[in-house]
Scaffold this motif. Structure first.
Motif, PDB file in Angstrom:
ATOM      1  N   GLU A  43     -25.523  38.432  71.331  1.00 56.79           N
ATOM      2  CA  GLU A  43     -24.161  38.234  71.088  1.00 56.79           C
ATOM      3  C   GLU A  43     -23.840  38.961  69.943  1.00 56.79           C
ATOM      4  O   GLU A  43     -24.394  38.698  69.106  1.00 56.79           O
ATOM      5  N   ASN A  44     -22.538  39.681  69.659  1.00 54.77           N
ATOM      6  CA  ASN A  44     -21.988  39.798  68.774  1.00 54.77           C
ATOM      7  C   ASN A  44     -21.176  38.682  68.202  1.00 54.77           C
ATOM      8  O   ASN A  44     -20.432  37.797  68.835  1.00 54.77           O
ATOM      9  N   LEU A  45     -21.308  38.677  66.743  1.00 53.72           N
ATOM     10  CA  LEU A  45     -20.706  37.571  66.015  1.00 53.72           C
ATOM     11  C   LEU A  45     -19.385  38.370  65.355  1.00 53.72           C
ATOM     12  O   LEU A  45     -19.311  39.276  64.644  1.00 53.72           O
ATOM     13  N   VAL A  46     -18.227  37.219  65.427  1.00 51.97           N
ATOM     14  CA  VAL A  46     -17.078  37.609  64.784  1.00 51.97           C
ATOM     15  C   VAL A  46     -16.738  36.521  63.872  1.00 51.97           C
ATOM     16  O   VAL A  46     -16.416  35.284  64.290  1.00 51.97           O
ATOM     17  N   LEU A  47     -16.568  36.524  62.643  1.00 52.59           N
ATOM     18  CA  LEU A  47     -16.224  35.916  61.671  1.00 52.59           C
ATOM     19  C   LEU A  47     -15.078  35.820  60.685  1.00 52.59           C
ATOM     20  O   LEU A  47     -14.973  37.161  60.455  1.00 52.59           O
ATOM     21  N   ASN A  48     -13.968  34.969  60.716  1.00 51.41           N
ATOM     22  CA  ASN A  48     -12.660  35.280  60.074  1.00 51.41           C
ATOM     23  C   ASN A  48     -12.342  34.741  58.740  1.00 51.41           C
ATOM     24  O   ASN A  48     -13.140  33.555  58.457  1.00 51.41           O
ATOM     25  N   CYS A  49     -12.016  35.342  57.899  1.00 54.79           N
ATOM     26  CA  CYS A  49     -11.480  34.875  56.555  1.00 54.79           C
ATOM     27  C   CYS A  49     -10.169  35.138  56.434  1.00 54.79           C
ATOM     28  O   CYS A  49      -9.754  36.276  56.424  1.00 54.79           O
ATOM     29  N   SER A  50      -9.167  34.287  55.749  1.00 52.93           N
ATOM     30  CA  SER A  50      -8.068  34.519  55.456  1.00 52.93           C
ATOM     31  C   SER A  50      -7.791  34.023  54.002  1.00 52.93           C
ATOM     32  O   SER A  50      -8.325  32.954  53.518  1.00 52.93           O
ATOM     33  N   PHE A  51      -6.737  34.496  53.210  1.00 62.29           N
ATOM     34  CA  PHE A  51      -6.372  34.380  51.762  1.00 62.29           C
ATOM     35  C   PHE A  51      -4.984  34.421  51.798  1.00 62.29           C
ATOM     36  O   PHE A  51      -4.333  35.078  52.259  1.00 62.29           O
ATOM     37  N   THR A  52      -4.401  33.630  50.805  1.00 65.40           N
ATOM     38  CA  THR A  52      -2.963  33.365  50.615  1.00 65.40           C
ATOM     39  C   THR A  52      -2.384  34.504  49.469  1.00 65.40           C
ATOM     40  O   THR A  52      -1.131  34.673  49.880  1.00 65.40           O
ATOM     41  N   ASP A  53      -2.989  34.787  48.604  1.00 68.97           N
ATOM     42  CA  ASP A  53      -2.673  35.714  47.518  1.00 68.97           C
ATOM     43  C   ASP A  53      -3.147  37.119  47.949  1.00 68.97           C
ATOM     44  O   ASP A  53      -4.161  37.391  47.820  1.00 68.97           O
ATOM     45  N   SER A  54      -2.415  38.340  48.014  1.00 67.40           N
ATOM     46  CA  SER A  54      -2.959  39.512  48.482  1.00 67.40           C
ATOM     47  C   SER A  54      -3.348  40.205  47.492  1.00 67.40           C
ATOM     48  O   SER A  54      -3.872  41.559  47.498  1.00 67.40           O
ATOM     49  N   ALA A  55      -2.967  39.823  45.832  1.00 66.16           N
ATOM     50  CA  ALA A  55      -3.182  40.732  44.957  1.00 66.16           C
ATOM     51  C   ALA A  55      -4.505  40.390  44.467  1.00 66.16           C
ATOM     52  O   ALA A  55      -4.922  40.250  43.183  1.00 66.16           O
ATOM     53  N   ILE A  56      -5.742  41.045  45.444  1.00 65.95           N
ATOM     54  CA  ILE A  56      -6.949  40.748  45.161  1.00 65.95           C
ATOM     55  C   ILE A  56      -7.649  41.963  44.502  1.00 65.95           C
ATOM     56  O   ILE A  56      -7.143  43.267  44.964  1.00 65.95           O
ATOM     57  N   TYR A  57      -8.855  42.093  43.881  1.00 64.94           N
ATOM     58  CA  TYR A  57      -9.406  43.223  43.266  1.00 64.94           C
ATOM     59  C   TYR A  57     -10.526  43.652  44.569  1.00 64.94           C
ATOM     60  O   TYR A  57     -10.679  44.895  44.731  1.00 64.94           O
ATOM     61  N   ASN A  58     -11.147  42.596  45.154  1.00 62.21           N
ATOM     62  CA  ASN A  58     -12.011  43.051  46.081  1.00 62.21           C
ATOM     63  C   ASN A  58     -12.256  41.754  46.908  1.00 62.21           C
ATOM     64  O   ASN A  58     -11.967  40.628  46.555  1.00 62.21           O
ATOM     65  N   LYS A 101      -5.690  43.798  53.341  1.00 60.92           N
ATOM     66  CA  LYS A 101      -4.978  43.178  52.431  1.00 60.92           C
ATOM     67  C   LYS A 101      -3.569  42.626  52.469  1.00 60.92           C
ATOM     68  O   LYS A 101      -3.288  41.480  52.161  1.00 60.92           O
ATOM     69  N   SER A 102      -2.769  43.556  53.310  1.00 56.24           N
ATOM     70  CA  SER A 102      -1.374  42.920  53.364  1.00 56.24           C
ATOM     71  C   SER A 102      -1.136  41.597  54.074  1.00 56.24           C
ATOM     72  O   SER A 102      -0.301  40.918  54.078  1.00 56.24           O
ATOM     73  N   SER A 103      -2.113  41.678  55.073  1.00 58.17           N
ATOM     74  CA  SER A 103      -2.065  40.317  56.102  1.00 58.17           C
ATOM     75  C   SER A 103      -3.062  39.359  55.343  1.00 58.17           C
ATOM     76  O   SER A 103      -2.711  38.128  56.064  1.00 58.17           O
ATOM     77  N   GLY A 104      -3.688  39.598  54.308  1.00 60.21           N
ATOM     78  CA  GLY A 104      -4.494  38.604  53.850  1.00 60.21           C
ATOM     79  C   GLY A 104      -5.672  38.230  54.963  1.00 60.21           C
ATOM     80  O   GLY A 104      -5.795  37.175  54.753  1.00 60.21           O
ATOM     81  N   ARG A 105      -6.388  39.260  55.393  1.00 60.23           N
ATOM     82  CA  ARG A 105      -7.505  38.754  56.315  1.00 60.23           C
ATOM     83  C   ARG A 105      -8.670  39.813  56.280  1.00 60.23           C
ATOM     84  O   ARG A 105      -8.525  40.880  56.163  1.00 60.23           O
ATOM     85  N   SER A 106      -9.670  39.261  56.449  1.00 60.69           N
ATOM     86  CA  SER A 106     -10.961  39.862  56.439  1.00 60.69           C
ATOM     87  C   SER A 106     -11.830  39.353  57.854  1.00 60.69           C
ATOM     88  O   SER A 106     -11.658  38.287  57.951  1.00 60.69           O
ATOM     89  N   THR A 107     -12.716  40.453  58.396  1.00 58.37           N
ATOM     90  CA  THR A 107     -13.412  39.980  59.540  1.00 58.37           C
ATOM     91  C   THR A 107     -14.726  40.597  59.101  1.00 58.37           C
ATOM     92  O   THR A 107     -14.897  41.585  58.750  1.00 58.37           O
ATOM     93  N   LEU A 108     -15.874  39.610  59.344  1.00 57.98           N
ATOM     94  CA  LEU A 108     -17.093  40.180  59.368  1.00 57.98           C
ATOM     95  C   LEU A 108     -17.652  40.339  60.748  1.00 57.98           C
ATOM     96  O   LEU A 108     -17.671  39.198  61.457  1.00 57.98           O
ATOM     97  N   TYR A 109     -18.031  41.405  61.218  1.00 56.73           N
ATOM     98  CA  TYR A 109     -18.747  41.494  62.452  1.00 56.73           C
ATOM     99  C   TYR A 109     -20.301  41.651  62.317  1.00 56.73           C
ATOM    100  O   TYR A 109     -20.865  42.320  61.424  1.00 56.73           O
ATOM    101  N   ILE A 110     -21.247  41.052  63.112  1.00 54.19           N
ATOM    102  CA  ILE A 110     -22.522  41.071  63.098  1.00 54.19           C
ATOM    103  C   ILE A 110     -22.844  41.437  64.379  1.00 54.19           C
ATOM    104  O   ILE A 110     -22.663  40.746  65.399  1.00 54.19           O
ATOM    105  N   ALA A 111     -23.541  42.590  64.620  1.00 54.40           N
ATOM    106  CA  ALA A 111     -23.897  43.113  66.043  1.00 54.40           C
ATOM    107  C   ALA A 111     -25.214  42.600  66.478  1.00 54.40           C
ATOM    108  O   ALA A 111     -26.053  42.409  65.577  1.00 54.40           O
ATOM    109  N   ALA A 112     -25.257  42.369  67.629  1.00 57.93           N
ATOM    110  CA  ALA A 112     -26.825  42.007  68.385  1.00 57.93           C
ATOM    111  C   ALA A 112     -27.380  40.856  67.283  1.00 57.93           C
ATOM    112  O   ALA A 112     -28.287  41.108  67.005  1.00 57.93           O
ATOM    113  N   SER A 113     -26.820  39.780  67.478  1.00 57.54           N
ATOM    114  CA  SER A 113     -27.107  38.519  66.802  1.00 57.54           C
ATOM    115  C   SER A 113     -28.695  38.371  66.959  1.00 57.54           C
ATOM    116  O   SER A 113     -29.101  38.507  68.270  1.00 57.54           O
ATOM    117  N   GLN A 114     -29.308  37.942  66.001  1.00 57.36           N
ATOM    118  CA  GLN A 114     -30.789  37.261  66.149  1.00 57.36           C
ATOM    119  C   GLN A 114     -30.884  35.936  65.414  1.00 57.36           C
ATOM    120  O   GLN A 114     -29.987  35.618  64.723  1.00 57.36           O
TER     121      GLN A 114
END
Lengths: 110, 115
Positions: A17-32, A68-81
């Motif tokens: 199954e594919n994995l979807v992991l979510n991350c949110s942050f409050t201050d959008s002034a990030i470098y990476n 960055k504007s919405s303060g979100r990132s998603t990590l997708y892992i395909a075909a989990s093992q």
């Protein structure tokens, strides 16, 4: 102060199954934004680093997106093992300082 | 290329005792970080060094914690005296120049248990 939240805290999926992991942050002034993997009793292994000017980064079965504007990132892992079972942490950097989320613990069932 | 080296990997001490952790960063990396990771949480920065200078120690509890990086290479983090609440994993990381765009590379950590 930067606050980083990861939801869900834990996730269990069958192999393939594919994995979807979510991350949110409050201050959008990030470098990476960086995604790490942590195995029990081990240190952190960097998986992907997305610069603030980028929208996504890919490495093998891993793909991470950044809005960055919405303060979100998603990590997708395909075909989990089963070997993907670990805790995944996201971290953002402001002013030379990494701020981490608490992580999502993933279990991939064979 | 060798990664970040930390020792010891595990340490068990009685409360009020002193303890020290050692870190050797990746060769050529000028910036070194010490993080504290409590169970079920992400790491939190304790101190950041640029060469031998501590450029950010705002989160280091200076009443009992101290750190040094005398020659700008390896570093030692000390706790004296240790308290029960200090039980955690202490992680060391390094990056090439400490720029906001640099990847930080982490060591395996030292797991401290205070009894």
């Amino acid at each position: 102060k930067q606050e980083v939240t990861q939801i869900p805290a834990a996730l269990s999926v069958p192999e393939g199954e594919n994995l979807v992991l979510n991350c949110s942050f409050t201050d959008s002034a990030i470098y990476n934004l960086q995604w790490f993997r942590q195995d029990p009793g081990k240190g952190l292994t960097s998986l992907l680093l997305i610069q603030s000017s980028q929208r996504e980064q890919t490495s093998g079965r891993l793909n991470a997106s950044l809005d960055k504007s919405s303060g979100r990132s998603t990590l997708y892992i395909a075909a989990s093992q089963p070997g993907d079972s670990a805790t995944y942490l996201c971290a953002v950097i402001n002013d030379y300082k990494l701020s981490f989320g608490a992580g999502t613990t993933v279990t991939v069932r064979a | 290329e060798a990664g970040v080296v930390q020792s010891p990997r595990y340490k068990i001490i009685e409360k009020k005792q002193p303890v020290a952790f050692w870190c050797n960063p990746i060769s050529g990396h000028n910036t070194l970080y010490w993080y504290l990771q409590n169970l079920g949480q992400g790491p939190e920065l304790l101190i950041r060094y640029e060469n031998e200078e501590a450029v950010d120690d705002s989160q280091l509890p200076k009443d009992r914690f101290s750190a040094e990086r005398l020659k700008g290479v390896d570093s030692t983090l000390k706790i004296q005296p240790a308290e029960l609440g200090d039980s955690a994993v202490y992680l060391c990381a390094s990056s090439q120049e400490g720029r906001n765009t640099d990847t930080q590379y982490f060591g395996p950590g030292t797991r401290l248990t205070v009894l």
